[in-house]
Motif scaffolding. Structure first.
Motif, PDB file in Angstrom:
ATOM      1  N   ARG A   1      -9.266  11.127 -12.671  1.00  9.12           N
ATOM      2  CA  ARG A   1      -9.610  10.963 -11.259  1.00  9.12           C
ATOM      3  C   ARG A   1      -8.465  10.284 -10.514  1.00  9.12           C
ATOM      4  NH1 ARG A   1     -15.164  11.507 -10.351  1.00  9.12           N
ATOM      5  NH2 ARG A   1     -16.378  11.801 -12.270  1.00  9.12           N
ATOM      6  N   ASP A   2      -8.436  10.509  -9.203  1.00 14.45           N
ATOM      7  CA  ASP A   2      -7.430   9.831  -8.391  1.00 14.45           C
ATOM      8  C   ASP A   2      -7.900   8.420  -8.047  1.00 14.45           C
ATOM      9  OD1 ASP A   2      -9.323  10.059  -6.375  1.00 14.45           O
ATOM     10  OD2 ASP A   2      -8.333  11.744  -5.401  1.00 14.45           O
ATOM     11  N   ARG A   3      -7.159   7.727  -7.211  1.00 17.06           N
ATOM     12  CA  ARG A   3      -7.454   6.325  -6.914  1.00 17.06           C
ATOM     13  C   ARG A   3      -8.747   6.155  -6.136  1.00 17.06           C
ATOM     14  NH1 ARG A   3      -3.209   3.645  -8.623  1.00 17.06           N
ATOM     15  NH2 ARG A   3      -1.191   4.697  -8.714  1.00 17.06           N
ATOM     16  N   GLU A   4      -9.204   7.221  -5.510  1.00 16.46           N
ATOM     17  CA  GLU A   4     -10.459   7.160  -4.769  1.00 16.46           C
ATOM     18  C   GLU A   4     -11.648   7.604  -5.613  1.00 16.46           C
ATOM     19  OE1 GLU A   4      -9.918   9.459  -1.289  1.00 16.46           O
ATOM     20  OE2 GLU A   4      -8.422   8.118  -0.398  1.00 16.46           O
ATOM     21  N   GLY A   5     -11.403   7.903  -6.878  1.00 12.62           N
ATOM     22  CA  GLY A   5     -12.473   8.304  -7.786  1.00 12.62           C
ATOM     23  C   GLY A   5     -12.794   9.783  -7.756  1.00 12.62           C
ATOM     24  N   LYS A   6     -11.980  10.576  -7.047  1.00 14.78           N
ATOM     25  CA  LYS A   6     -12.243  12.011  -6.976  1.00 14.78           C
ATOM     26  C   LYS A   6     -11.570  12.730  -8.146  1.00 14.78           C
ATOM     27  CE  LYS A   6     -12.451  11.960  -1.910  1.00 14.78           C
ATOM     28  NZ  LYS A   6     -11.843  12.491  -0.659  1.00 14.78           N
ATOM     29  N   PRO A   7     -12.211  13.803  -8.700  1.00 12.91           N
ATOM     30  CA  PRO A   7     -11.577  14.569  -9.781  1.00 12.91           C
ATOM     31  C   PRO A   7     -10.199  15.062  -9.362  1.00 12.91           C
ATOM     32  CG  PRO A   7     -13.872  15.190  -9.551  1.00 12.91           C
ATOM     33  CD  PRO A   7     -13.570  14.300  -8.386  1.00 12.91           C
ATOM     34  N   SER A   8      -9.197  14.832 -10.208  1.00 14.03           N
ATOM     35  CA  SER A   8      -7.820  15.203  -9.891  1.00 14.03           C
ATOM     36  C   SER A   8      -7.314  16.327 -10.777  1.00 14.03           C
ATOM     37  CB  SER A   8      -6.908  13.979 -10.022  1.00 14.03           C
ATOM     38  OG  SER A   8      -5.571  14.305  -9.759  1.00 14.03           O
ATOM     39  N   TYR A   9      -7.440  16.164 -12.096  1.00 15.72           N
ATOM     40  CA  TYR A   9      -7.006  17.202 -13.033  1.00 15.72           C
ATOM     41  C   TYR A   9      -7.651  16.928 -14.386  1.00 15.72           C
ATOM     42  CZ  TYR A   9      -3.611  13.645 -14.517  1.00 15.72           C
ATOM     43  OH  TYR A   9      -3.021  12.503 -14.969  1.00 15.72           O
ATOM     44  N   ALA A  10      -7.471  17.858 -15.314  1.00 12.96           N
ATOM     45  CA  ALA A  10      -8.048  17.728 -16.656  1.00 12.96           C
ATOM     46  C   ALA A  10      -6.932  17.644 -17.687  1.00 12.96           C
ATOM     47  CB  ALA A  10      -8.950  18.911 -16.973  1.00 12.96           C
TER      48      ALA A  10
ATOM     49  N   ASP B   1       0.812  -1.209   0.000  1.00  9.44           N
ATOM     50  CA  ASP B   1       0.000   0.000   0.000  1.00  9.44           C
ATOM     51  C   ASP B   1       0.845   1.259   0.000  1.00  9.44           C
ATOM     52  OD1 ASP B   1      -2.223  -1.522   0.014  1.00  9.44           O
ATOM     53  OD2 ASP B   1      -2.541  -1.424   2.191  1.00  9.44           O
ATOM     54  N   ASP B   2       2.062   1.193   0.605  1.00 11.70           N
ATOM     55  CA  ASP B   2       2.869   2.403   0.658  1.00 11.70           C
ATOM     56  C   ASP B   2       3.588   2.680  -0.652  1.00 11.70           C
ATOM     57  OD1 ASP B   2       5.728   0.957   2.443  1.00 11.70           O
ATOM     58  OD2 ASP B   2       4.653   0.376   0.612  1.00 11.70           O
ATOM     59  N   ALA B   3       3.290   1.869  -1.705  1.00 11.52           N
ATOM     60  CA  ALA B   3       3.935   2.077  -3.004  1.00 11.52           C
ATOM     61  C   ALA B   3       3.133   2.981  -3.906  1.00 11.52           C
ATOM     62  CB  ALA B   3       4.145   0.717  -3.703  1.00 11.52           C
ATOM     63  N   TRP B   4       1.978   3.522  -3.434  1.00 12.77           N
ATOM     64  CA  TRP B   4       1.159   4.364  -4.315  1.00 12.77           C
ATOM     65  C   TRP B   4       1.942   5.564  -4.828  1.00 12.77           C
ATOM     66  CZ3 TRP B   4      -2.454   1.776  -6.133  1.00 12.77           C
ATOM     67  CH2 TRP B   4      -3.258   0.955  -5.344  1.00 12.77           C
ATOM     68  N   GLY B   5       2.715   6.217  -3.946  1.00  8.38           N
ATOM     69  CA  GLY B   5       3.449   7.405  -4.381  1.00  8.38           C
ATOM     70  C   GLY B   5       4.428   7.083  -5.488  1.00  8.38           C
ATOM     71  N   GLN B   6       5.073   5.911  -5.400  1.00 13.08           N
ATOM     72  CA  GLN B   6       6.008   5.511  -6.438  1.00 13.08           C
ATOM     73  C   GLN B   6       5.288   5.270  -7.756  1.00 13.08           C
ATOM     74  OE1 GLN B   6       8.340   2.112  -5.390  1.00 13.08           O
ATOM     75  NE2 GLN B   6       9.422   2.038  -7.342  1.00 13.08           N
ATOM     76  N   GLU B   7       4.095   4.662  -7.695  1.00 10.22           N
ATOM     77  CA  GLU B   7       3.322   4.439  -8.918  1.00 10.22           C
ATOM     78  C   GLU B   7       2.922   5.761  -9.544  1.00 10.22           C
ATOM     79  OE1 GLU B   7       0.077   1.912  -8.125  1.00 10.22           O
ATOM     80  OE2 GLU B   7       1.315   0.159  -7.686  1.00 10.22           O
ATOM     81  N   ASP B   8       2.551   6.743  -8.700  1.00  8.37           N
ATOM     82  CA  ASP B   8       2.183   8.051  -9.229  1.00  8.37           C
ATOM     83  C   ASP B   8       3.347   8.681  -9.981  1.00  8.37           C
ATOM     84  OD1 ASP B   8      -0.336   7.857  -8.238  1.00  8.37           O
ATOM     85  OD2 ASP B   8       0.104   8.924  -6.371  1.00  8.37           O
TER      86      ASP B   8
END
Length: 445
Positions: free
Chosen positions: A423-432, A315-322
């Motif tokens: 959207r981000d991983r939680e489904g929230k709008p992130s950017y266009a 789970d702590d690898a999300w930042g690396q994936e981003d």
């Protein structure tokens, strides 16, 4: 004898000028004149022979003249059609040297009549390999039709075009040239079909599992990285396979429920950790997935479903994936043949590719200090802002709009913008993501 030659020549000349009927009348008059002029020598058989000779030659000559006139008429009509055709037409040798062409062909390439004949129009370096492939296609006796490509004018400027060609062979069945056709796409800019091809190229260059399915869940596209990930390369087996079957049996019901809800909600959905099936080894691959609705650009109704899966570590690898995602996007920007800009939820253009920077005349760091609204013509800003807010609120997933942008030097640029929500991983709008195309002023609606 001179009188015979004069009478015969006269009859033939009349036949050539006036036609068969008048030629026959002239032949009879020539025979009568022959009898009168040569009364002491000519008998009835000689007169009849002369008449038949005149009549036969007059008929043949008049028929030939009629065919000649028809050929000239057809040639003139063909020349008029070619000269006034709305697409470029040219006779080329197999090295693309122009042997003959119509005015539209010269206009498209920016040459005049004296310069282009005998010359080879410039060809972008990126298109040389594809042209060699088309020559091989022609050598096999096949034509190519509506190939979307990039071409260059005399001054070096580039434009998108649609080309077709038919081979020309010598008597010994050797390719000696072709009849080529060229038409600019969207007034010299790339068409929607070419844009789809470019997007497909970007998708294929991704290292992630990317799949597109019908609304009923039947797969019709899986990128190469996805095929390698699950160990399945047979196109016939992939096509029409239910999308949930790419996943482990324990996750299939969950995937089916997501696919059922997706068209109804019309927003992206994410799943934290699920497992793809490895068809060759029978193993499982832990992935994080996001699911998206693809809407028809005309009706805005859902037309297909997309799934993007990334190999999932702790789970702590999300930042690396981003960070990996960011590197992938930057690679996309360098290869994309269209201006692209990323805009955050506050309207700030935090990333852009070189084509966008060249279009507006700003460096990337300058753009990061601005708001996208500062680049928009004041009259177009309110409507554009309203659409952007709807996008960032998740009410719509994408939109397309004609918008005027203002460059650094004050030039008003007429553009067509295609804007999609990420959207981000939680489904929230992130950017266009905004893809920006220059369009002609008259095409703005």
């Amino acid at each position: 004898m001179w009188s015979i030659a004069v009478l015969l020549s006269g009859a033939l000349a009349i036949s050539w000028r006036t036609g068969r009927t008048t030629g026959l009348i002239a032949s009879v008059l020539a025979a009568v004149s022959f009898r009168l002029l040569c009364s002491d020598l000519a008998n009835i058989s000689m007169v009849l022979s002369f008449l038949l000779l005149c009549a036969a030659l007059s008929w043949v000559l008049a028929s030939y003249r009629h065919q000649w006139n028809e050929m000239q008429t057809e040639r003139d009509e063909m020349r008029i059609m070619v000269d006034h055709a709305p697409l470029g037409i040219a006779l080329l040798d197999k090295n693309r040297r122009v042997l003959r062409c119509n005015p539209t062909f010269r206009e498209i390439y920016g040459w005049n009549e004296e310069d282009i004949v005998g010359r080879t129009p410039p060809l972008p370096e990126s298109q040389r390999e594809s042209w060699a492939g088309l020559i091989e296609h022609l050598q096999s006796g096949k034509s190519f039709v509506n190939i979307e490509t990039l071409r260059a004018r005399k001054d070096g400027s580039r434009f998108y075009a649609r080309i077709s060609g038919s081979p020309i062979f010598s008597h010994s069945a050797v390719l000696i040239g072709l009849v080529g056709f060229i038409a600019r796409t969207d007034d010299g800019r790339h068409s929607d079909l070419l844009e789809l091809k470019n997007l497909e190229s970007l998708v294929q260059s991704s290292s992630e599992f990317m799949c597109v399915a019908q609304l009923d869940g039947r797969t019709f596209f899986l990128n190469d990285a996805g095929k390698d990930m699950i160990g399945l390369s047979d196109e016939a087996e992939i096509n029409d396979m239910p999308l949930e079957r790419f996943f482990d049996y324990e996750d299939q019901d969950r995937i089916k429920e997501i696919l059922r809800l997706l068209p109804l909600q019309r927003i992206g959905l994410s799943s934290q950790t699920i497992h793809l099936k490895q068809f060759q080894t029978g193993g499982r691959i832990a992935v994080s997935c996001s699911f998206h609705v693809i809407s028809d650009p005309l009706t805005q109704e859902p037309s297909s479903l997309a799934c993007v899966a990334k190999s999932s570590g702790p789970d702590d690898a999300w930042g690396q994936e981003d960070r990996c995602d960011e590197e992938v996007f930057r690679a996309f920007f360098h290869n994309a043949p269209i201006a692209i800009v990323l805009v955050d939820t506050a309207g700030g253009p935090f990333e852009s590719n070189a084509l966008f920077q060249e279009m507006l005349g700003y460096e990337v760091e300058e753009l990061r200090q601005m708001r996208f609204g500062q680049l928009v013509h004041p009259e177009d800003s309110p409507a554009g802002r309203k659409l952007f807010l709807s996008l960032m609120e998740g009410k719509i997933g994408r939109y397309q709009v004609n918008k005027r942008l203002v460059s650094r030097n004050g030039e008003v640029l007429f553009t067509k913008m295609t804007v999609a929500l990420m959207r981000d991983r939680e489904g929230k709008p992130s950017y266009a993501i905004s893809m920006v195309e220059r369009v002609a002023q008259g095409s703005m609606r």
